[in-house]
Design a protein around this motif. Structure first.
Motif, mmCIF file in Angstrom:
data_model
loop_
_atom_site.group_PDB
_atom_site.id
_atom_site.type_symbol
_atom_site.label_atom_id
_atom_site.label_comp_id
_atom_site.label_asym_id
_atom_site.label_seq_id
_atom_site.Cartn_x
_atom_site.Cartn_y
_atom_site.Cartn_z
ATOM 1 N N THR A 186 46.979 54.681 53.967
ATOM 2 C CA THR A 186 47.982 53.948 54.735
ATOM 3 C C THR A 186 48.967 53.214 53.845
ATOM 4 O OG1 THR A 186 46.521 52.042 54.948
ATOM 5 C CG2 THR A 186 46.475 53.662 56.721
ATOM 6 N N SER A 187 48.515 52.757 52.687
ATOM 7 C CA SER A 187 49.406 51.996 51.813
ATOM 8 C C SER A 187 49.780 52.745 50.542
ATOM 9 C CB SER A 187 48.752 50.669 51.418
ATOM 10 O OG SER A 187 47.639 50.894 50.569
ATOM 11 N N GLY A 188 49.006 53.771 50.198
ATOM 12 C CA GLY A 188 49.266 54.489 48.953
ATOM 13 C C GLY A 188 48.746 53.766 47.731
ATOM 14 N N LYS A 189 47.946 52.727 47.935
ATOM 15 C CA LYS A 189 47.399 51.932 46.827
ATOM 16 C C LYS A 189 46.048 52.491 46.398
ATOM 17 C CE LYS A 189 50.480 48.542 47.266
ATOM 18 N NZ LYS A 189 51.590 48.477 46.377
ATOM 19 N N THR A 190 45.790 52.454 45.103
ATOM 20 C CA THR A 190 44.495 52.867 44.589
ATOM 21 C C THR A 190 43.485 51.750 44.826
ATOM 22 O OG1 THR A 190 44.867 51.949 42.390
ATOM 23 C CG2 THR A 190 45.580 54.241 42.760
ATOM 24 N N ALA A 191 42.224 52.056 44.671
ATOM 25 C CA ALA A 191 41.171 51.054 44.826
ATOM 26 C C ALA A 191 41.357 49.932 43.817
ATOM 27 C CB ALA A 191 39.794 51.702 44.661
ATOM 28 N N GLU A 192 41.814 50.266 42.641
ATOM 29 C CA GLU A 192 42.060 49.258 41.603
ATOM 30 C C GLU A 192 43.200 48.318 42.007
ATOM 31 O OE1 GLU A 192 43.844 49.899 37.384
ATOM 32 O OE2 GLU A 192 41.686 50.333 37.283
ATOM 33 N N GLU A 193 44.263 48.872 42.568
ATOM 34 C CA GLU A 193 45.387 48.044 43.022
ATOM 35 C C GLU A 193 44.966 47.132 44.169
ATOM 36 O OE1 GLU A 193 49.315 50.751 42.164
ATOM 37 O OE2 GLU A 193 47.962 51.388 43.771
ATOM 38 N N LEU A 194 44.152 47.661 45.102
ATOM 39 C CA LEU A 194 43.672 46.848 46.215
ATOM 40 C C LEU A 194 42.759 45.728 45.726
ATOM 41 C CD1 LEU A 194 43.001 49.616 48.879
ATOM 42 C CD2 LEU A 194 44.816 47.881 48.907
ATOM 43 N N ALA A 195 41.926 46.022 44.739
ATOM 44 C CA ALA A 195 41.048 44.985 44.180
ATOM 45 C C ALA A 195 41.873 43.893 43.509
ATOM 46 C CB ALA A 195 40.062 45.605 43.191
ATOM 47 N N SER A 196 42.939 44.291 42.851
ATOM 48 C CA SER A 196 43.822 43.327 42.211
ATOM 49 C C SER A 196 44.507 42.437 43.249
ATOM 50 C CB SER A 196 44.866 44.061 41.369
ATOM 51 O OG SER A 196 45.782 43.162 40.814
ATOM 52 N N LEU A 197 44.968 43.043 44.348
ATOM 53 C CA LEU A 197 45.597 42.266 45.416
ATOM 54 C C LEU A 197 44.596 41.315 46.063
ATOM 55 C CD1 LEU A 197 47.843 44.936 47.165
ATOM 56 C CD2 LEU A 197 48.585 42.957 45.825
ATOM 57 N N ARG A 198 43.364 41.764 46.212
ATOM 58 C CA ARG A 198 42.323 40.902 46.784
ATOM 59 C C ARG A 198 42.108 39.683 45.890
ATOM 60 N NH1 ARG A 198 36.793 39.994 46.279
ATOM 61 N NH2 ARG A 198 35.799 39.412 48.240
ATOM 62 N N GLN A 199 42.000 39.922 44.598
ATOM 63 C CA GLN A 199 41.793 38.832 43.655
ATOM 64 C C GLN A 199 42.985 37.869 43.671
ATOM 65 O OE1 GLN A 199 41.271 40.054 39.581
ATOM 66 N NE2 GLN A 199 40.311 38.130 39.033
ATOM 67 N N LEU A 200 44.178 38.398 43.713
ATOM 68 C CA LEU A 200 45.377 37.568 43.751
ATOM 69 C C LEU A 200 45.411 36.720 45.028
ATOM 70 C CD1 LEU A 200 48.031 36.785 42.383
ATOM 71 C CD2 LEU A 200 49.098 38.717 43.566
ATOM 72 N N THR A 201 45.035 37.319 46.154
ATOM 73 C CA THR A 201 44.990 36.591 47.424
ATOM 74 C C THR A 201 44.016 35.428 47.345
ATOM 75 O OG1 THR A 201 45.559 38.612 48.619
ATOM 76 C CG2 THR A 201 44.598 36.826 49.912
ATOM 77 N N LEU A 202 42.847 35.664 46.779
ATOM 78 C CA LEU A 202 41.858 34.595 46.641
ATOM 79 C C LEU A 202 42.352 33.489 45.707
ATOM 80 C CD1 LEU A 202 38.595 36.740 46.418
ATOM 81 C CD2 LEU A 202 39.371 35.350 48.341
ATOM 82 N N ILE A 203 43.010 33.865 44.637
ATOM 83 C CA ILE A 203 43.556 32.873 43.704
ATOM 84 C C ILE A 203 44.586 31.993 44.411
ATOM 85 C CG2 ILE A 203 45.043 32.611 41.656
ATOM 86 C CD1 ILE A 203 43.523 35.067 40.494
ATOM 87 N N ILE A 204 45.432 32.603 45.230
ATOM 88 C CA ILE A 204 46.447 31.823 45.940
ATOM 89 C C ILE A 204 45.793 30.875 46.946
ATOM 90 C CG2 ILE A 204 48.438 31.952 47.485
ATOM 91 C CD1 ILE A 204 49.140 34.608 46.016
#
Length: 80
Positions: free
Chosen positions: A10-28
């Protein structure tokens, strides 16, 4: 196939990119929470990151988190 080979269709993101976004969301979220103790300074850093990285979340579940974080930041001062 490794976990980095998996792509969210749906987004074209790899699992690594999604994990990075998850981590960034938690940091924010942590920066926003710490804003209560720093007079809002860390919240300002978090909102800047939200705006800079928002386009990277397009098509992912993290887009709604980023939108919520931005709305909460701008609504928080009016609730005082």
């Amino acid at each position: 196939m490794t976990s980095t080979d998996v792509i969210d269709v749906t987004s074209g993101k790899t699992a690594e990119e999604l994990a990075s976004l998850r981590q960034l969301t938690l940091i924010i979220y942590l920066l926003s929470a710490a804003g209560w103790m720093t007079g809002g300074f860390t919240s300002i850093i978090g909102i800047i990151i939200n705006y800079v990285k928002r386009d990277d979340t397009e098509g992912t579940l993290y887009r709604s988190h980023f939108s919520w974080q931005i709305r909460t930041f701008w609504c928080w001062p009016s609730s005082r």
